[in-house]
Design an enzyme around this catalytic site. Sequence first.
Site, PDB file in Angstrom:
ATOM      1  N   GLY A 241       3.657  -4.584  -6.548  1.00 36.26           N
ATOM      2  CA  GLY A 241       3.986  -3.356  -6.241  1.00 36.26           C
ATOM      3  C   GLY A 241       2.804  -2.858  -5.012  1.00 36.26           C
TER       4      GLY A 241
ATOM      5  N   GLN B  44      -1.881   2.761   0.244  1.00 40.97           N
ATOM      6  CA  GLN B  44      -2.412   1.431   0.437  1.00 40.97           C
ATOM      7  C   GLN B  44      -2.015   1.002   2.024  1.00 40.97           C
ATOM      8  OE1 GLN B  44      -0.580  -0.178  -3.382  1.00 40.97           O
ATOM      9  NE2 GLN B  44      -2.727  -1.405  -3.061  1.00 40.97           N
TER      10      GLN B  44
ATOM     11  N   CYS C 211      -4.751  -5.998  -7.823  1.00 44.44           N
ATOM     12  CA  CYS C 211      -4.375  -4.929  -7.000  1.00 44.44           C
ATOM     13  C   CYS C 211      -4.460  -5.347  -5.502  1.00 44.44           C
ATOM     14  CB  CYS C 211      -5.229  -3.907  -7.000  1.00 44.44           C
ATOM     15  SG  CYS C 211      -4.578  -2.502  -5.918  1.00 44.44           S
TER      16      CYS C 211
ATOM     17  N   HIS D 295       0.412   1.697 -12.866  1.00 46.41           N
ATOM     18  CA  HIS D 295      -0.625   1.425 -11.860  1.00 46.41           C
ATOM     19  C   HIS D 295      -0.391   1.954 -10.284  1.00 46.41           C
ATOM     20  CE1 HIS D 295      -3.334  -1.887  -9.779  1.00 46.41           C
ATOM     21  NE2 HIS D 295      -2.618  -1.648  -8.568  1.00 46.41           N
TER      22      HIS D 295
HETATM   23 NI    NI Z   1      -2.915  -1.632  -6.691  1.00 52.69          NI
END
Ligand code: NI
Length: 169
Positions: free
Chosen positions: A46, A51, A92, A134
């Site tokens: 993901g 990000q 993550c 998330h």
């Molecule tokens: Ni993440």
Amino acid sequence: MAIFEIKKYGDPILREKAKVILKVDDGIKKLACNMLETMYSAHGVGLAAPQIGVSLRLCIIDVDLNKKSPSVMINPVIVSCDENKISGREGCLSFPGFYENVKRHDGIVVQYTNLNGEELEIEVQSLFSIAIQHEVDHLDAKLFIDYLPEWKRRFIEKKIKRNRNAGNW
Ligand code: NI
């Protein structure tokens, strides 16, 4: 397509609430393609736009090992959640090397817009559901370490600081 640098914990954009996307245009489609390439090259399941440094409400998810059925979610909203919670080990891409158990809702209903501009509503469970929760958190400036007890969060932050000082972050 292009592979982007993934922002790591400490980058202020990860603590910014992402903006609603008003129109699914070519720019958004290109962004989604680049995010997919970036996620697959980083072996993630993901990725949320903040990000890669873009503060927009777009995330991509592919929990399938064949990497053939990615979901691109524009302006996702979780409209209902199961009472039942499950705990799973999460990582993550903004926290390379860190994995922790996080409790989340098992089943959720999520509404989103896809790349064709269609509004959809789906009911999902387990791994897919966890991944969506998330990623939607990322859009709301929330990170998986926020669910951990404070002592553990401090421990992780200390380790990250050490990595940063050593030039490894
Ligand atoms: Ni993440």
